[in-house]
Design a protein around this motif. Structure first.
Motif, PDB file in Angstrom:
ATOM      1  N   PRO A 125       0.833  -1.205   0.000  1.00 25.99           N
ATOM      2  CA  PRO A 125       0.000   0.000   0.000  1.00 25.99           C
ATOM      3  C   PRO A 125       0.870   1.259   0.000  1.00 25.99           C
ATOM      4  O   PRO A 125       2.055   1.202   0.360  1.00 25.99           O
ATOM      5  CB  PRO A 125      -0.780  -0.110   1.314  1.00 25.99           C
ATOM      6  CG  PRO A 125       0.076  -0.940   2.206  1.00 25.99           C
ATOM      7  CD  PRO A 125       0.843  -1.873   1.311  1.00 25.99           C
ATOM      8  N   ILE A 126       0.282   2.377  -0.423  1.00 26.30           N
ATOM      9  CA  ILE A 126       0.973   3.660  -0.327  1.00 26.30           C
ATOM     10  C   ILE A 126       0.229   4.552   0.665  1.00 26.30           C
ATOM     11  O   ILE A 126      -0.983   4.428   0.847  1.00 26.30           O
ATOM     12  CB  ILE A 126       1.115   4.379  -1.691  1.00 26.30           C
ATOM     13  CG1 ILE A 126      -0.253   4.670  -2.329  1.00 26.30           C
ATOM     14  CG2 ILE A 126       1.975   3.554  -2.645  1.00 26.30           C
ATOM     15  CD1 ILE A 126      -0.182   5.520  -3.595  1.00 26.30           C
ATOM     16  N   VAL A 127       0.986   5.424   1.311  1.00 25.10           N
ATOM     17  CA  VAL A 127       0.395   6.390   2.240  1.00 25.10           C
ATOM     18  C   VAL A 127       0.622   7.766   1.629  1.00 25.10           C
ATOM     19  O   VAL A 127       1.762   8.196   1.442  1.00 25.10           O
ATOM     20  CB  VAL A 127       1.027   6.260   3.640  1.00 25.10           C
ATOM     21  CG1 VAL A 127       0.560   7.395   4.544  1.00 25.10           C
ATOM     22  CG2 VAL A 127       0.653   4.907   4.245  1.00 25.10           C
ATOM     23  N   ILE A 128      -0.496   8.417   1.275  1.00 20.77           N
ATOM     24  CA  ILE A 128      -0.437   9.634   0.462  1.00 20.77           C
ATOM     25  C   ILE A 128      -0.552  10.901   1.295  1.00 20.77           C
ATOM     26  O   ILE A 128      -1.460  11.060   2.103  1.00 20.77           O
ATOM     27  CB  ILE A 128      -1.572   9.635  -0.581  1.00 20.77           C
ATOM     28  CG1 ILE A 128      -1.430   8.441  -1.513  1.00 20.77           C
ATOM     29  CG2 ILE A 128      -1.565  10.929  -1.380  1.00 20.77           C
ATOM     30  CD1 ILE A 128      -2.522   8.364  -2.558  1.00 20.77           C
ATOM     31  N   HIS A 129       0.405  11.806   1.031  1.00 18.81           N
ATOM     32  CA  HIS A 129       0.368  13.177   1.561  1.00 18.81           C
ATOM     33  C   HIS A 129      -0.180  14.042   0.430  1.00 18.81           C
ATOM     34  O   HIS A 129       0.403  14.104  -0.645  1.00 18.81           O
ATOM     35  CB  HIS A 129       1.793  13.597   1.934  1.00 18.81           C
ATOM     36  CG  HIS A 129       1.936  15.049   2.295  1.00 18.81           C
ATOM     37  ND1 HIS A 129       2.200  15.479   3.587  1.00 18.81           N
ATOM     38  CD2 HIS A 129       1.879  16.177   1.535  1.00 18.81           C
ATOM     39  CE1 HIS A 129       2.294  16.805   3.594  1.00 18.81           C
ATOM     40  NE2 HIS A 129       2.107  17.243   2.360  1.00 18.81           N
ATOM     41  N   THR A 130      -1.316  14.684   0.671  1.00 20.60           N
ATOM     42  CA  THR A 130      -1.859  15.581  -0.343  1.00 20.60           C
ATOM     43  C   THR A 130      -2.264  16.885   0.323  1.00 20.60           C
ATOM     44  O   THR A 130      -3.130  16.899   1.193  1.00 20.60           O
ATOM     45  CB  THR A 130      -3.037  14.924  -1.110  1.00 20.60           C
ATOM     46  OG1 THR A 130      -3.586  15.864  -2.010  1.00 20.60           O
ATOM     47  CG2 THR A 130      -4.125  14.419  -0.191  1.00 20.60           C
ATOM     48  N   ARG A 131      -1.588  17.956  -0.046  1.00 22.91           N
ATOM     49  CA  ARG A 131      -1.898  19.253   0.543  1.00 22.91           C
ATOM     50  C   ARG A 131      -2.076  20.288  -0.567  1.00 22.91           C
ATOM     51  O   ARG A 131      -1.163  20.530  -1.353  1.00 22.91           O
ATOM     52  CB  ARG A 131      -0.786  19.690   1.501  1.00 22.91           C
ATOM     53  CG  ARG A 131      -1.219  20.868   2.370  1.00 22.91           C
ATOM     54  CD  ARG A 131      -0.276  21.103   3.508  1.00 22.91           C
ATOM     55  NE  ARG A 131      -0.769  22.186   4.343  1.00 22.91           N
ATOM     56  CZ  ARG A 131      -0.060  22.838   5.231  1.00 22.91           C
ATOM     57  NH1 ARG A 131       1.211  22.500   5.437  1.00 22.91           N
ATOM     58  NH2 ARG A 131      -0.569  23.818   5.948  1.00 22.91           N
ATOM     59  N   GLU A 132      -3.295  20.820  -0.633  1.00 23.31           N
ATOM     60  CA  GLU A 132      -3.672  21.746  -1.706  1.00 23.31           C
ATOM     61  C   GLU A 132      -3.372  21.134  -3.072  1.00 23.31           C
ATOM     62  O   GLU A 132      -2.915  21.815  -3.993  1.00 23.31           O
ATOM     63  CB  GLU A 132      -2.966  23.098  -1.526  1.00 23.31           C
ATOM     64  CG  GLU A 132      -3.398  23.774  -0.234  1.00 23.31           C
ATOM     65  CD  GLU A 132      -3.029  25.255  -0.136  1.00 23.31           C
ATOM     66  OE1 GLU A 132      -2.430  25.787  -1.077  1.00 23.31           O
ATOM     67  OE2 GLU A 132      -3.368  25.850   0.900  1.00 23.31           O
ATOM     68  N   SER A 133      -3.628  19.820  -3.185  1.00 23.34           N
ATOM     69  CA  SER A 133      -3.243  19.125  -4.417  1.00 23.34           C
ATOM     70  C   SER A 133      -4.154  17.939  -4.733  1.00 23.34           C
ATOM     71  O   SER A 133      -3.716  16.981  -5.368  1.00 23.34           O
ATOM     72  CB  SER A 133      -1.800  18.620  -4.277  1.00 23.34           C
ATOM     73  OG  SER A 133      -1.687  17.707  -3.193  1.00 23.34           O
ATOM     74  N   PHE A 134      -5.412  17.996  -4.316  1.00 26.89           N
ATOM     75  CA  PHE A 134      -6.290  16.853  -4.569  1.00 26.89           C
ATOM     76  C   PHE A 134      -6.442  16.567  -6.059  1.00 26.89           C
ATOM     77  O   PHE A 134      -6.362  15.415  -6.486  1.00 26.89           O
ATOM     78  CB  PHE A 134      -7.671  17.063  -3.923  1.00 26.89           C
ATOM     79  CG  PHE A 134      -7.734  16.601  -2.500  1.00 26.89           C
ATOM     80  CD1 PHE A 134      -7.791  15.245  -2.188  1.00 26.89           C
ATOM     81  CD2 PHE A 134      -7.731  17.512  -1.450  1.00 26.89           C
ATOM     82  CE1 PHE A 134      -7.834  14.804  -0.868  1.00 26.89           C
ATOM     83  CE2 PHE A 134      -7.769  17.082  -0.132  1.00 26.89           C
ATOM     84  CZ  PHE A 134      -7.827  15.723   0.164  1.00 26.89           C
ATOM     85  N   ASP A 135      -6.655  17.614  -6.867  1.00 29.73           N
ATOM     86  CA  ASP A 135      -6.853  17.400  -8.311  1.00 29.73           C
ATOM     87  C   ASP A 135      -5.635  16.729  -8.929  1.00 29.73           C
ATOM     88  O   ASP A 135      -5.759  15.758  -9.684  1.00 29.73           O
ATOM     89  CB  ASP A 135      -7.138  18.724  -9.029  1.00 29.73           C
ATOM     90  CG  ASP A 135      -8.497  19.300  -8.649  1.00 29.73           C
ATOM     91  OD1 ASP A 135      -9.307  18.564  -8.052  1.00 29.73           O
ATOM     92  OD2 ASP A 135      -8.754  20.489  -8.943  1.00 29.73           O
TER      93      ASP A 135
END
Length: 253
Positions: A125-135
């Motif tokens: 699995p991957i653990v995703i960091h998304t900040r002001e970047s959902f699109d």
């Protein structure tokens, strides 16, 4: 309870790391998953894991905020060497961050895609960091769609539509201190997300839940997040702890 995302190896814990871990163990937190940042902290992270082999588990990967033009390829090489040497429960934290630096978007995407390829290859699995970047994050995930691609949207702070999109892509949501914030907003729709699609996290030392907001966070505060989920899901504390722990165990094999 399981804290699926905590930076216990960070310097913020240098004065009282053992005590902070003990406080969490005393609260019934049985496992801690440590996300990697970059090569400067790998040794510290892996050393801590070796001191608590039954409770602490390291991930491996390159954090998007540390994807730098001069070093990102070398950093990926280092991470890949670790991944080829031993088992890690996940590749993370990886993703896209456009809050701190939009100028590195191109190389952030390349690093993200490369690490997704490893995850598919190694069935992790991957653990995703998304900040002001959902699109931008969803764009990459749609492009890389694969039956083995799965993981956690760490520290989920999006809206209901984004939450459902994440679930559709075979991801679950990491729920932390944001759920206790008045302006966090996720508490307004989280009841629409099935409990078997979330895991608990603190992201300590960051994002401390109310009433500690603005101070150093620690894993023992996980009970404050569960306390909020008790109200949202109308289930008792023990059941939320049990279900979210089962979800984490299924994710991190």
């Amino acid at each position: 309870m399981i804290d699926t995302h905590t930076h216990l190896y960070s310097e913020e814990f240098d004065e009282d790391r053992k005590e902070a871990i003990q406080r969490a163990l005393d609260k019934g937190i049985t496992k801690f998953y440590l996300p990697a940042i970059d090569s400067e902290s790998h040794e510290k992270m892996l050393q801590l894991e070796s001191e608590y082999p039954n409770q602490i588990f390291s991930m491996m990967g390159l954090h998007p905020c540390y994807v730098k033009p001069e070093s990102w390829e070398k950093e990926l090489e280092i991470a890949k060497n670790y991944l080829d040497q031993r088992h890690f429960p996940a590749i993370g934290e990886i993703g896209i961050d456009l809050y701190w630096d939009k100028s590195t978007l191109d190389i952030q995407v390349k690093a993200f895609e490369q690490q997704i390829d490893w995850a598919i290859e190694k069935d992790l699995p991957i653990v995703i960091h998304t900040r002001e970047s959902f699109d931008e994050t969803f764009e990459v995930l749609e492009r890389k769609k694969h039956p083995k691609l799965r993981g956690i949207f760490h520290c989920f702070s999006g809206n209901l539509e984004q939450a459902k999109h994440a679930l559709d892509l075979n991801f679950i949501l990491g729920i932390g201190g944001v759920v206790t914030f008045k302006n966090g907003k996720i508490d307004q729709f989280l009841h629409e997300i099935p409990l078997d699609k979330i895991v608990l996290e603190t992201d300590s030392p960051y994002l401390a839940p109310v009433p500690h907001r603005g101070k150093r966070n620690e894993s023992s505060y996980l009970d404050l997040i569960v306390g909020k989920l008790v109200n949202i899901y109308n289930k008792d504390f023990a059941e939320i702890g049990r279900i979210t722990s089962e979800n984490a165990k299924k994710m991190f094999v």
